[in-house]
Design a protein around this motif. Sequence first.
Motif, PDB file in Angstrom:
ATOM      1  N   LYS A 139       0.834  -1.214   0.000  1.00 23.52           N
ATOM      2  CA  LYS A 139       0.000   0.000   0.000  1.00 23.52           C
ATOM      3  C   LYS A 139       0.865   1.259   0.000  1.00 23.52           C
ATOM      4  N   ASP A 140       1.991   1.213   0.701  1.00 25.03           N
ATOM      5  CA  ASP A 140       2.918   2.358   0.684  1.00 25.03           C
ATOM      6  C   ASP A 140       3.456   2.594  -0.722  1.00 25.03           C
ATOM      7  N   VAL A 141       3.826   1.510  -1.409  1.00 22.52           N
ATOM      8  CA  VAL A 141       4.351   1.631  -2.775  1.00 22.52           C
ATOM      9  C   VAL A 141       3.276   2.206  -3.690  1.00 22.52           C
ATOM     10  N   SER A 163       1.180   6.583  -6.894  1.00 23.89           N
ATOM     11  CA  SER A 163       0.045   7.490  -7.134  1.00 23.89           C
ATOM     12  C   SER A 163       0.490   8.944  -7.043  1.00 23.89           C
ATOM     13  N   GLN A 164       1.229   9.253  -6.001  1.00 27.41           N
ATOM     14  CA  GLN A 164       1.696  10.622  -5.793  1.00 27.41           C
ATOM     15  C   GLN A 164       2.599  11.077  -6.937  1.00 27.41           C
ATOM     16  N   LEU A 165       3.510  10.226  -7.344  1.00 27.05           N
ATOM     17  CA  LEU A 165       4.463  10.598  -8.392  1.00 27.05           C
ATOM     18  C   LEU A 165       3.826  10.669  -9.774  1.00 27.05           C
ATOM     19  N   SER A 166       2.877   9.794 -10.041  1.00 23.23           N
ATOM     20  CA  SER A 166       2.296   9.716 -11.383  1.00 23.23           C
ATOM     21  C   SER A 166       1.079  10.606 -11.565  1.00 23.23           C
ATOM     22  N   MET A 179      -4.365   7.353  -9.723  1.00 24.62           N
ATOM     23  CA  MET A 179      -4.683   6.494  -8.594  1.00 24.62           C
ATOM     24  C   MET A 179      -4.162   5.082  -8.857  1.00 24.62           C
ATOM     25  N   VAL A 180      -3.331   4.586  -7.964  1.00 25.11           N
ATOM     26  CA  VAL A 180      -2.801   3.233  -8.039  1.00 25.11           C
ATOM     27  C   VAL A 180      -3.158   2.544  -6.727  1.00 25.11           C
TER      28      VAL A 180
END
Length: 122
Positions: free
Chosen positions: A42-44, A49-52, A55-56
């Motif tokens: 979930k951290d990954v 998500s933050q970098l791209s 939503m991942v």
Amino acid sequence: MAQPTISARDLGLIAADLLLRPESGKGIAVIHAEGPRRYSAKDVAAVVSQLSGRMVRAQAVPRFQWQATFERTMPPSLASLLIKANDAKNKGGLVEIAPNAGEVRYGPTSLIDELRPFVLPE
């Protein structure tokens, strides 16, 4: 489940430092190395998500699909080895590093800093 992780660069620097230190004369030393903190799937997903900017979500793969899933990117023998390691970890069969149980080295590179060059925002 949060797992110990370390960037390749940090591990290389730790290994180089260990190779350059004087012989202790104490025989074989076991050194545990990991990053500044442990990360879960979930951290990954949150970091990607933050970098791209997309939503991942992390989603568990059912155990019966592991072999076929792993074999998409690795040889069958490596997939089997990875499955055995995951089974052992999930059953508590892999020993975690105990406090004061030897030398522990921590790399400074965070997950977001390690993944940043690989994830392009939309």
